[in-house]
Design a protein around this motif. Sequence first.
Motif, short mmCIF file in Angstrom:
data_model
loop_
_atom_site.label_atom_id
_atom_site.label_comp_id
_atom_site.label_asym_id
_atom_site.label_seq_id
_atom_site.Cartn_x
_atom_site.Cartn_y
_atom_site.Cartn_z
N VAL A 147 0.76 -1.01 0.08
CA VAL A 147 -0.12 0.02 0.00
C VAL A 147 0.86 1.38 0.16
CG1 VAL A 147 -1.66 1.44 1.46
CG2 VAL A 147 -1.86 -1.28 1.04
N GLY A 148 0.78 2.24 -0.96
CA GLY A 148 1.30 3.41 -0.73
C GLY A 148 1.04 4.33 0.40
N LEU A 149 2.08 4.90 0.94
CA LEU A 149 1.88 5.86 2.02
C LEU A 149 2.41 7.06 1.69
CD1 LEU A 149 3.21 3.16 4.78
CD2 LEU A 149 0.84 3.76 4.00
N LEU A 150 1.74 8.28 1.96
CA LEU A 150 1.81 9.58 1.75
C LEU A 150 1.77 10.24 2.90
CD1 LEU A 150 2.98 11.69 -0.21
CD2 LEU A 150 0.87 12.19 -1.34
N ARG A 151 2.84 10.57 3.66
CA ARG A 151 2.65 11.13 5.32
C ARG A 151 2.93 12.73 5.02
NH1 ARG A 151 5.34 5.61 7.23
NH2 ARG A 151 6.41 5.67 5.30
N GLY A 152 2.51 13.28 6.07
CA GLY A 152 3.11 14.89 6.14
C GLY A 152 2.25 15.59 5.23
N VAL A 153 1.12 15.02 4.62
CA VAL A 153 0.31 15.93 3.55
C VAL A 153 -1.10 16.17 3.93
CG1 VAL A 153 -0.52 15.97 1.12
CG2 VAL A 153 2.03 15.06 1.77
N CYS A 154 -1.50 17.45 4.08
CA CYS A 154 -2.89 17.66 4.48
C CYS A 154 -3.65 18.13 3.41
CB CYS A 154 -2.75 18.81 5.39
SG CYS A 154 -4.48 19.16 5.97
N ILE A 155 -4.83 17.35 3.02
CA ILE A 155 -5.44 17.62 1.81
C ILE A 155 -6.35 18.58 2.00
CG2 ILE A 155 -7.37 16.61 0.34
CD1 ILE A 155 -4.45 15.35 0.33
N ASP A 156 -6.22 19.62 0.94
CA ASP A 156 -6.99 20.80 0.98
C ASP A 156 -8.49 20.67 0.20
OD1 ASP A 156 -4.91 22.16 2.45
OD2 ASP A 156 -3.97 22.64 0.49
N ARG A 157 -8.35 19.87 -0.79
CA ARG A 157 -9.78 19.87 -1.57
C ARG A 157 -9.51 18.68 -2.33
NH1 ARG A 157 -11.49 22.14 -6.24
NH2 ARG A 157 -13.40 23.25 -6.34
N ILE A 158 -11.21 18.33 -2.55
CA ILE A 158 -11.39 17.07 -3.34
C ILE A 158 -12.39 17.82 -4.58
CG2 ILE A 158 -12.47 14.89 -3.80
CD1 ILE A 158 -11.72 14.55 -0.96
N ALA A 159 -12.16 17.39 -5.73
CA ALA A 159 -12.99 18.04 -6.69
C ALA A 159 -13.28 16.93 -7.84
CB ALA A 159 -12.54 19.33 -7.50
N ALA A 160 -14.09 17.04 -8.79
CA ALA A 160 -14.41 16.23 -9.84
C ALA A 160 -13.49 16.42 -10.83
CB ALA A 160 -15.74 16.40 -10.39
N ALA A 161 -12.94 15.49 -11.65
CA ALA A 161 -12.14 15.35 -12.49
C ALA A 161 -12.67 14.76 -13.96
CB ALA A 161 -10.72 14.78 -12.42
N ALA A 162 -12.01 15.11 -15.01
CA ALA A 162 -12.57 14.19 -16.13
C ALA A 162 -12.73 12.75 -16.01
CB ALA A 162 -11.67 14.55 -17.45
N GLN A 163 -11.75 12.16 -15.39
CA GLN A 163 -11.80 10.70 -14.86
C GLN A 163 -11.57 10.61 -13.37
OE1 GLN A 163 -9.17 8.81 -17.78
NE2 GLN A 163 -10.85 8.49 -19.04
N GLY A 164 -12.29 10.49 -12.55
CA GLY A 164 -12.16 10.26 -11.20
C GLY A 164 -12.00 11.52 -10.53
N LEU A 165 -11.11 11.77 -9.56
CA LEU A 165 -11.26 12.73 -8.82
C LEU A 165 -10.03 13.55 -8.42
CD1 LEU A 165 -13.52 11.09 -5.76
CD2 LEU A 165 -14.20 13.06 -7.34
N ASP A 166 -9.76 14.61 -8.41
CA ASP A 166 -8.57 15.31 -8.15
C ASP A 166 -8.45 15.78 -6.48
OD1 ASP A 166 -7.56 15.15 -10.55
OD2 ASP A 166 -8.38 17.25 -11.14
N ILE A 167 -7.54 15.36 -6.17
CA ILE A 167 -7.13 15.52 -4.51
C ILE A 167 -5.93 16.36 -4.53
CG2 ILE A 167 -6.32 14.51 -2.33
CD1 ILE A 167 -7.40 11.75 -3.66
N SER A 168 -6.09 17.54 -3.73
CA SER A 168 -5.02 18.63 -3.94
C SER A 168 -4.74 19.13 -2.58
CB SER A 168 -5.59 19.83 -4.78
OG SER A 168 -6.70 20.59 -3.91
N ALA A 169 -3.48 19.25 -2.30
CA ALA A 169 -2.70 19.83 -1.15
C ALA A 169 -1.61 20.94 -1.72
CB ALA A 169 -1.95 18.77 -0.31
N ASP A 170 -0.99 21.62 -0.81
CA ASP A 170 0.03 22.48 -1.04
C ASP A 170 0.95 22.26 -2.04
OD1 ASP A 170 -1.32 24.67 0.19
OD2 ASP A 170 0.00 24.38 2.07
N SER A 171 1.47 20.93 -1.87
CA SER A 171 2.74 20.45 -2.53
C SER A 171 2.22 19.27 -3.32
CB SER A 171 3.91 20.43 -1.90
OG SER A 171 3.70 19.45 -0.64
N HIS A 172 1.29 18.89 -3.23
CA HIS A 172 0.80 17.51 -4.01
C HIS A 172 -0.43 17.55 -4.61
CE1 HIS A 172 3.52 16.28 -0.83
NE2 HIS A 172 3.87 15.11 -1.81
N ALA A 173 -0.58 17.12 -5.85
CA ALA A 173 -1.77 16.64 -6.67
C ALA A 173 -1.95 15.20 -6.92
CB ALA A 173 -1.87 17.53 -7.88
#
Length: 364
Positions: free
Chosen positions: A162-188
């Motif tokens: 299982v992939g682990l991405l730590r120290g990242v606070c998600i700011d927003r979730i939005a619909a994308a053309a395929q699936g969902l976009d999850i955004s944080a300050d330094s990650h998409a």
Amino acid sequence: MMPTVAHTDVAIIGGGFYGALLANEIKARQPTLEVMIIEKEKALFTQASSTNQGQFHMGYMYSADPALARECADNVERFMDTFGDAVDSDMHSLYGIHRQSQISADDFAGFCAGAGLALKPVKRPRDIFGDDIDTSFLTSEKTFDSAVMQRILMQKLLHNRVGLLRGVCIDRIAAAAQGLDISADSHAIRAARVFNVTFADINRLHAQSGLAPIPLQHDTFLHFVLDLPQQYRDTAATVIRGPYASLLPSNFRQGHVLASGKFRRVQSSHVDKPPSWQDTQTAPAVWQQAVDEASSYLPLLHAACYRGYTVGTRSAYCDPATGEYSSKAMVFRDFGGLPDYHVVLGGKVSCMFDVLDEVRRIIG
């Protein structure tokens, strides 16, 4: 510079017990799926998963809610199969019925029989229960070691890749053309499916994403960490349904943990998570108040040595129609036209498995 977009089949936001269990279940059923846990802290299991009292809820506590008691009892065998190494099998668990309790000894015995919970009347141990306790029982209730449970889950996460991405606070979730976009300050991150398993932070992400809030009741609880004489190392004592106190041994804390009903809850809020409670000067005074109140029916507290406290959070669904809240684990779907976004609200640790059937239906 725009961050590079990472792709995954399933993103699980929240790296506590429930998030890790979901990730392992999904990978076990569909090993080819890429599954990623995104955790705002630098390590997993640092929030509610490490601040709970460590009580393996088997149902004894819930005579006022027989459905929840049955749910806890039904999960005992599966919890033991999965996390048996974390359970303290040497614990000697006593329950006392106070003369001012809302339930009689006979009714409590009948409730336990109906829920399939082992119960044995015993002579009142006067060093543990005071004269206000009319009847005492020996139960089969246990505690669990959070550190061992964390280790079991982490080993499975690594085994399942299982992939682990730590120290990242998600700011927003939005619909994308395929699936969902999850955004944080330094990650998409783009994910085919997203599970929000952030417990008390669920509505923060909803507010920032323009999604409807889930009606939640948040409570912050103060649990006292203490030492007792060696002969009580494996002794648990709980008084219920009226004057309430729960004194449990904790391998995780290397001592005992006290939850005192009258002085347990320190703050509450609806919908949004309350601010962190860190009042080191107030806690010892509250501890002394708790001892003064509970020692009449738990005289064992006179032998306790105060070591400190932990702060726990309960986030429970609150029915808008009745105002009643439920500590059951729940899955919520269909938010604002996002069919692939889901919320898993954690409940009792022993009831973790109740959400898996719904998650299996979602994953297919």
